[in-house]
Scaffold this motif. Structure first.
Motif, PDB file in Angstrom:
ATOM      1  N   GLN A  61       3.293   9.824 -10.211  1.00  0.00           N
ATOM      2  CA  GLN A  61       2.513  10.123 -11.410  1.00  0.00           C
ATOM      3  C   GLN A  61       1.979  11.548 -11.374  1.00  0.00           C
ATOM      4  O   GLN A  61       1.919  12.235 -12.406  1.00  0.00           O
ATOM      5  N   THR A  62       1.588  12.018 -10.193  1.00  0.00           N
ATOM      6  CA  THR A  62       1.126  13.401 -10.058  1.00  0.00           C
ATOM      7  C   THR A  62       2.252  14.373 -10.362  1.00  0.00           C
ATOM      8  O   THR A  62       2.055  15.397 -11.041  1.00  0.00           O
ATOM      9  N   GLU A 108       7.518  -0.114  -8.685  1.00  0.00           N
ATOM     10  CA  GLU A 108       6.830  -1.254  -9.300  1.00  0.00           C
ATOM     11  C   GLU A 108       7.589  -2.552  -9.054  1.00  0.00           C
ATOM     12  O   GLU A 108       6.971  -3.604  -8.799  1.00  0.00           O
ATOM     13  N   GLN A 146       2.236   1.732  -3.479  1.00  0.00           N
ATOM     14  CA  GLN A 146       1.189   2.203  -4.386  1.00  0.00           C
ATOM     15  C   GLN A 146       0.917   3.692  -4.187  1.00  0.00           C
ATOM     16  O   GLN A 146       0.675   4.425  -5.154  1.00  0.00           O
ATOM     17  N   ARG A 147       0.949   4.153  -2.934  1.00  0.00           N
ATOM     18  CA  ARG A 147       0.784   5.594  -2.686  1.00  0.00           C
ATOM     19  C   ARG A 147       1.959   6.366  -3.295  1.00  0.00           C
ATOM     20  O   ARG A 147       1.769   7.457  -3.846  1.00  0.00           O
ATOM     21  N   LYS A 148       3.149   5.782  -3.198  1.00  0.00           N
ATOM     22  CA  LYS A 148       4.316   6.424  -3.781  1.00  0.00           C
ATOM     23  C   LYS A 148       4.164   6.552  -5.305  1.00  0.00           C
ATOM     24  O   LYS A 148       4.498   7.580  -5.892  1.00  0.00           O
ATOM     25  N   ILE A 149       3.635   5.502  -5.940  1.00  0.00           N
ATOM     26  CA  ILE A 149       3.427   5.535  -7.388  1.00  0.00           C
ATOM     27  C   ILE A 149       2.450   6.640  -7.764  1.00  0.00           C
ATOM     28  O   ILE A 149       2.643   7.390  -8.726  1.00  0.00           O
ATOM     29  N   THR A 150       1.359   6.765  -7.003  1.00  0.00           N
ATOM     30  CA  THR A 150       0.376   7.819  -7.271  1.00  0.00           C
ATOM     31  C   THR A 150       1.012   9.199  -7.153  1.00  0.00           C
ATOM     32  O   THR A 150       0.771  10.089  -7.989  1.00  0.00           O
ATOM     33  N   GLN A 151       1.840   9.403  -6.146  1.00  0.00           N
ATOM     34  CA  GLN A 151       2.506  10.695  -5.955  1.00  0.00           C
ATOM     35  C   GLN A 151       3.468  10.985  -7.116  1.00  0.00           C
ATOM     36  O   GLN A 151       3.530  12.118  -7.612  1.00  0.00           O
ATOM     37  N   LEU A 172       9.605   5.468 -10.307  1.00  0.00           N
ATOM     38  CA  LEU A 172       8.380   4.708 -10.577  1.00  0.00           C
ATOM     39  C   LEU A 172       8.701   3.244 -10.853  1.00  0.00           C
ATOM     40  O   LEU A 172       8.024   2.331 -10.345  1.00  0.00           O
ATOM     41  N   GLU A 201       0.831  -1.204   0.000  1.00  0.00           N
ATOM     42  CA  GLU A 201       0.000   0.000   0.000  1.00  0.00           C
ATOM     43  C   GLU A 201       0.868   1.259   0.000  1.00  0.00           C
ATOM     44  O   GLU A 201       0.566   2.241  -0.692  1.00  0.00           O
TER      45      GLU A 201
END
Length: 506
Positions: free
Chosen positions: A464-465, A499, A457-462, A495, A454
């Motif tokens: 991408q932003t 992953e 996944q939060r790191k990936i969202t950040q 990123l 989790e």
């Protein structure tokens, strides 16, 4: 300049064409000139490409070079000899030798101002690689000019080039469909399709030339080759096919034995080189030797489990997939083996194949795919001794006389190891307290891993932003091309790391 060749051109011939093209265009001092200081980023490059089939039928390279020379003269740009590139490969991707050098060593490192293409098909015959390459050059500030399409980077020019590339792709697909339909028509008329004959046969045809075109009146396969008594000549391809089926179907020989025997006899494999068991199996599996063959029954597709990677690179079609039976077209060829013998040989291969892979596994082996060769690191395979019926393991790359990289580790691991390992496992599993302890440990690991996943996944969202914000800043003029590229590259690296961490935790 109308010299025709059927093989990839030599360096001397290419230099000769370049000189003649520059002379014909009246631009000897600007196209293909020698002695330029390549350390200065003031030059342009010229690129042309054609496929092997196209060149064998009609060599357009001199015409392409002449077009490049005329374009260079019209634009008033200079192209050094070292920057005139030619590829002799398909246009379905950008994974070509000269294109890779032009793309990564010159364009990406900004050693050139622009690139001339004699024809838009020289760049690519697929829309996606073309658009990716054009976008790269637009960001790098490298200009593109085409001999048959608008060269600007405005919306109208980009749309026009994309439309041309899509039409080229549709034309290519139409050509393939027409060729397939023509072959089906030939079969319905009693001939065979225009394709290479299977090993053991020869392709023959009767044709006539009219109006500069070749018209095939009749085509057939004949056995390669018979003697005066109607029997295959010894050591001929047809004789080899017959022997392979007898050895495997009647004498009970293995594909390993057959490959070794053929190599000892000095007989070349169908594609040249030495025989290997998989080549023997391919011969046995071909139904055409029974006199019945199929056209349009299968096709090769890319491996869906292979990482996609660069979409501009060559996506190899490595997996054969059957087509719907409604599309199969049967045709007859001379018979080399009986239906009964073909079935016996294939049944023998199937039966021996059990114990390996996903089917059958008649040899119960606890350590299958769990022990590895200490020398080459490959999995050790399971075998049963036919005389004493003993099971043992040995390196999968040891008994491979056809393999130049065969492993030299020859020691056997006795199958009795399975019993000792199983006794140990049974003793451990009999201890209920140990099992409960292990279950508790695994549950704790699962909970911790879920939390870590989790977090990643939060790191990936950040990330991408942040990438989206950089792209917005670039479009608004806040970041330069180099700054945006470096920032996005760093974010992509982070990123990718996130992953990979998720995959590891899963």
């Amino acid at each position: 300049m109308g010299i025709q060749i059927a093989e990839p051109i030599s360096k001397d011939h290419l230099n000769e064409y370049i000189v003649k093209a520059a002379s014909a265009a009246g631009y000897e001092n600007g196209f293909g000139i020698q002695g330029c200081d390549l350390s200065k980023p003031i030059w342009w490059a010229g690129y042309c490409r054609q496929s092997l089939d196209q060149q064998a039928q009609n060599n357009r390279l001199p015409e392409y070079l002449l077009t490049l020379a005329k374009m260079a003269k019209e634009l008033g740009v200079v192209i050094p000899r070292e920057y005139v590139f030619y590829d002799h490969e398909t246009g379905e991707h950008l994974e070509r030798h000269s294109m890779a050098y032009l793309r990564y060593e010159l364009a990406h490192k900004k050693h050139i101002l622009g690139i001339l293409f004699a024809d838009i098909r020289c760049l690519s015959r697929e829309p996606a690689p073309q658009q990716v390459f054009e976008r790269e050059c637009e960001l790098l500030g490298v200009k593109l000019m085409f001999g048959d399409a608008p060269g600007g980077m405005d919306l109208g020019s980009q749309f026009a080039r994309s439309a041309i590339t899509f039409s080229n792709k549709m034309a290519r697909l139409a050509t393939h469909r027409n060729a397939r339909a023509g072959n089906i028509g030939r079969i319905l008329k009693g001939s065979v399709p225009a394709c290479k004959a299977a090993y053991g046969y020869r392709y023959r045809r009767e044709a006539e030339i009219a109006n500069g075109r070749i018209y095939v009146k009749k085509a057939w396969w004949e056995i390669d080759e018979f003697d005066g008594d109607g029997l295959p000549v010894e050591n001929s391809p047809a004789w080899v096919v017959s022997q392979i089926f007898r050895w495997i179907g009647l004498n009970g020989r293995t594909s390993f034995w057959v490959a070794k025997r053929l190599n000892e006899m000095g007989i070349k494999a169908p594609a040249g080189g030495i025989w290997a068991p998989n080549r023997v199996c391919k011969v046995v599996h071909r139904r055409c030797y029974t006199g019945k063959n199929l056209y349009n029954s299968s096709c090769y597709v890319p491996n869906p489990n292979r990482p996609l990677g660069d979409v501009t690179a060559q996506i190899r079609r490595t997996i054969s997939r059957p087509k719907p039976k409604e599309e199969w077209v049967p045709f007859n060829v001379p018979q080399l083996v009986s239906e009964e013998l073909w079935q016996k040989a294939n049944d023998a291969l199937t039966q021996r194949g059990r114990g390996r892979g996903k089917e059958g596994q008649s040899i119960q082996a606890l350590l299958r795919n769990r022990i590895f060769c200490p020398r080459c690191g490959k999995p050790m395979v399971v075998r049963r001794d036919g005389k004493q019926n003993r099971v043992y393991y040995h390196c999968s790359r040891h008994y491979r006389p056809w393999d130049t990289n065969a492993c030299s580790y020859h020691r056997f691991v006795p199958g009795s190891w399975d019993e000792a390992v199983w006794d140990f496992i049974f003793a451990v599993l009999s201890d209920s307290s140990w099992i409960e302890n292990q279950l508790a440990i695994e549950q704790n690991k699962t909970i911790v891993a879920s939390k870590l996943i989790e977090a990643e996944q939060r790191k990936i969202t950040q990330i991408q932003t942040k990438i989206a914000k950089v792209q917005e800043g670039y479009e608004a003029g806040i970041y330069s091309t180099e700054e945006a590229k470096n920032r996005i590259a760093g974010y992509h690296k982070a990123l990718s790391g996130a992953e990979q961490e998720i995959k590891r935790l899963q």
